[in-house]
Scaffold this motif. Structure first.
Motif, PDB file in Angstrom:
ATOM      1  N   ILE A   1      -8.773   6.816  -4.140  1.00  0.00           N
ATOM      2  CA  ILE A   1      -8.156   8.099  -3.817  1.00  0.00           C
ATOM      3  C   ILE A   1      -7.558   8.734  -5.063  1.00  0.00           C
ATOM      4  O   ILE A   1      -7.668   9.947  -5.294  1.00  0.00           O
ATOM      5  CB  ILE A   1      -7.080   7.906  -2.721  1.00  0.00           C
ATOM      6  N   THR A   2      -6.909   7.915  -5.898  1.00  0.00           N
ATOM      7  CA  THR A   2      -6.333   8.448  -7.136  1.00  0.00           C
ATOM      8  C   THR A   2      -7.420   9.016  -8.040  1.00  0.00           C
ATOM      9  O   THR A   2      -7.241  10.076  -8.661  1.00  0.00           O
ATOM     10  CB  THR A   2      -5.561   7.339  -7.861  1.00  0.00           C
ATOM     11  N   ALA A  26       0.812  -1.208   0.000  1.00  0.00           N
ATOM     12  CA  ALA A  26       0.000   0.000   0.000  1.00  0.00           C
ATOM     13  C   ALA A  26       0.847   1.260   0.000  1.00  0.00           C
ATOM     14  O   ALA A  26       0.350   2.331  -0.302  1.00  0.00           O
ATOM     15  CB  ALA A  26      -0.929   0.009   1.214  1.00  0.00           C
ATOM     16  N   SER A  27       2.115   1.143   0.363  1.00  0.00           N
ATOM     17  CA  SER A  27       3.021   2.292   0.399  1.00  0.00           C
ATOM     18  C   SER A  27       4.317   1.909  -0.308  1.00  0.00           C
ATOM     19  O   SER A  27       5.328   1.609   0.339  1.00  0.00           O
ATOM     20  CB  SER A  27       3.290   2.732   1.843  1.00  0.00           C
ATOM     21  N   SER A  62      -4.049   3.916  -3.612  1.00  0.00           N
ATOM     22  CA  SER A  62      -5.436   3.453  -3.678  1.00  0.00           C
ATOM     23  C   SER A  62      -6.069   4.016  -4.943  1.00  0.00           C
ATOM     24  O   SER A  62      -5.929   5.207  -5.249  1.00  0.00           O
ATOM     25  CB  SER A  62      -6.218   3.906  -2.442  1.00  0.00           C
ATOM     26  N   ASP A  69      -0.974   9.622   1.805  1.00  0.00           N
ATOM     27  CA  ASP A  69      -2.048   8.637   1.654  1.00  0.00           C
ATOM     28  C   ASP A  69      -1.491   7.381   1.003  1.00  0.00           C
ATOM     29  O   ASP A  69      -0.574   7.454   0.176  1.00  0.00           O
ATOM     30  CB  ASP A  69      -3.178   9.197   0.787  1.00  0.00           C
ATOM     31  N   PRO A  70      -2.023   6.206   1.362  1.00  0.00           N
ATOM     32  CA  PRO A  70      -1.556   4.966   0.718  1.00  0.00           C
ATOM     33  C   PRO A  70      -2.009   4.906  -0.734  1.00  0.00           C
ATOM     34  O   PRO A  70      -2.912   5.635  -1.161  1.00  0.00           O
ATOM     35  CB  PRO A  70      -2.199   3.868   1.564  1.00  0.00           C
TER      36      PRO A  70
END
Length: 451
Positions: A95-96, A75-76, A92, A89-90
């Motif tokens: 989110i992107t 995730a990171s 995702s 933020d991880p």
């Protein structure tokens, strides 16, 4: 050993196995190579392989084509011991998607400022408009402390330009409520698509700049034989400048540095240096020769040709015909393929071209690993004989040979009458263009023995 579920085989029979060694026919080895990296002028047309539907979300379609089939499990993936903006933020997809939509809707002022700066630097609004900015810059060079007042001037200019001016019919005592701030453009609107187009072109310009700098990077990180020479010249120039630093007129120096972009982009300068830019092809070939290994120098070398074909399509209305687009998606069913290998232009590479091309080279031949595809910017492939014949048949004036600054050779609707620039009359009937890419191959006897 595979079994047959639909055939009953007696238990006392013996299965016969085919021997692959008995087959004397051996297919040629397939070699995959990346597609040529197109230049900025045609980056949009070369990458246009998807037709957008107005009923689909453009941002969702772009993100679906950008992400790989499988997202990394981490995730990171960007490691950092502290919390940075790039690791806030991880990774995702939701989110992107949200951030991409917000970014496209709100990045308009950045590109508005970019367009105004480009108009000044490229003399697009005339010499008077650009001359005012040159005089202002010269004033700041002579009075450098006045640069501290630039933020005040910017804020005052914004507030004065947006000051509400009441009409004569309105009473001066009436207080006019302030106008509401316009919301960001909605997804799919004209302004939103304009921001998306600017992002697309900025990504291409950044990638082109990165590719240009990557050619110089090996000389700085000890991956070239010239690194020691560059380091020596750097140290000598550093020691030479130390005692003369107090003697350098900084105002005149910064004025000359700031004035150099305007001199470089002036139309007269561009018209004079354009023939010199053609010589960059020879410089690039010298750089490629410098990167060759010993096995390349002692081997026989040849060039492999690849042709890029596009067709022009007018705008949606007659008034926007001058703003048509060049793209491979505009090619007709009877036209040439987007990528062809034969000089006649009709032998396609075969299959859908996505990110790689597959070549069947003769055993023993391989691509030079230290270089990629290079465009034929002078257009040396244009035959004077064929161009003369097509010109005499068309009767459109004196023939012109060669290509434009990006290597494109323009032709009419039937791929004839090659010219470095398209004719205005071709827009009514249709016009096409071609570009030749070359890449060197070398003969390695060890590859023959291995096959």
């Amino acid at each position: 050993m595979s079994t047959f579920d639909y055939v009953e085989i007696p238990p006392d029979v013996i299965r016969l196995q085919s021997s692959p060694a008995s087959n004397p026919i051996r297919p040629l080895a397939k070699i995959s190579t990346s597609l040529p990296s197109c230049l900025p002028a045609s980056a949009a047309a070369a990458a246009a392989t998807t037709t957008f539907s107005p009923t689909k979300s453009l941002s969702t379609l772009l993100l679906n084509t950008s992400f790989p089939a499988s997202i990394p499990t981490s995730a990171s993936p960007r490691k950092s011991n502290t919390t940075l903006l790039s690791t806030r933020d991880p990774l995702s997809i939701p989110i992107t998607t949200v951030n991409f939509r917000r970014f496209v809707a709100r990045v308009g002022p950045v590109f508005w400022l970019q367009d105004r700066v480009e108009e000044v630097l490229m003399w697009r609004c005339g010499w008077k408009y650009t001359g005012v900015w040159i005089v202002s810059y010269a004033f700041l060079c002579y009075f450098p402390r006045m640069a501290l007042l630039i933020p005040h001037v910017i804020l005052a200019a914004i507030m004065l330009s947006t000051y509400p001016t009441p009409s004569p019919s309105e009473s001066t005592s009436m207080k006019i409520p302030p106008a509401p701030i316009a919301p960001p453009p909605s997804e799919g609107s004209v302004d939103w698509q304009a921001n998306l187009q600017a992002i697309q072109n900025l990504m291409g310009a950044f990638s082109d700049g990165y590719d240009l700098l990557s050619q110089v990077t090996p000389h700085l990180i000890h991956q070239s034989t010239h690194t020691s020479l560059v380091l020596t010249l750097t140290l000598l120039s550093f020691l030479f400048l130390l005692p003369v630093l107090p003697l350098i007129p900084l105002r005149l120096l910064f004025f000359g540095l700031g004035l150099s972009p305007f001199i470089w982009t002036h139309p007269v300068t561009q018209a004079q240096i354009l023939p010199l830019l053609k010589a960059t092809l020879k410089l690039r070939r010298w750089i490629d020769d410098d990167r060759l290994d010993d096995k390349h120098w002692g081997a026989e070398m040849r060039e492999v040709e690849l042709w890029e074909n596009e067709r022009w399509a007018p705008g949606p209305s007659l008034s926007s015909s001058s703003t048509g687009t060049w793209s491979k998606t505009n090619l007709r069913s009877a036209d040439r393929a987007p990528w062809t290998r034969a000089r006649d232009g009709w032998s396609g590479v075969g299959g859908e071209v996505s990110s790689n091309l597959t070549f069947s080279l003769t055993p023993g031949w391989a691509f030079v690993e230290t270089e990629g595809w290079r465009p034929d910017t002078p257009g040396s492939w244009v035959s004077a004989v064929s161009a003369s014949c097509s010109w005499s048949a068309s009767g459109s004036g004196d023939p012109m040979f060669g290509a434009d600054e990006n290597g494109w050779v323009y032709t009419n609707d039937v791929w004839a009458d090659p010219r470095p620039l398209p004719l205005e009359a071709w827009k009514a009937s249709g016009m096409t263009r071609r570009r030749r890419w070359v890449r060197r191959v070398y003969f390695d006897p060890t590859l023959v023995k291995s096959t």
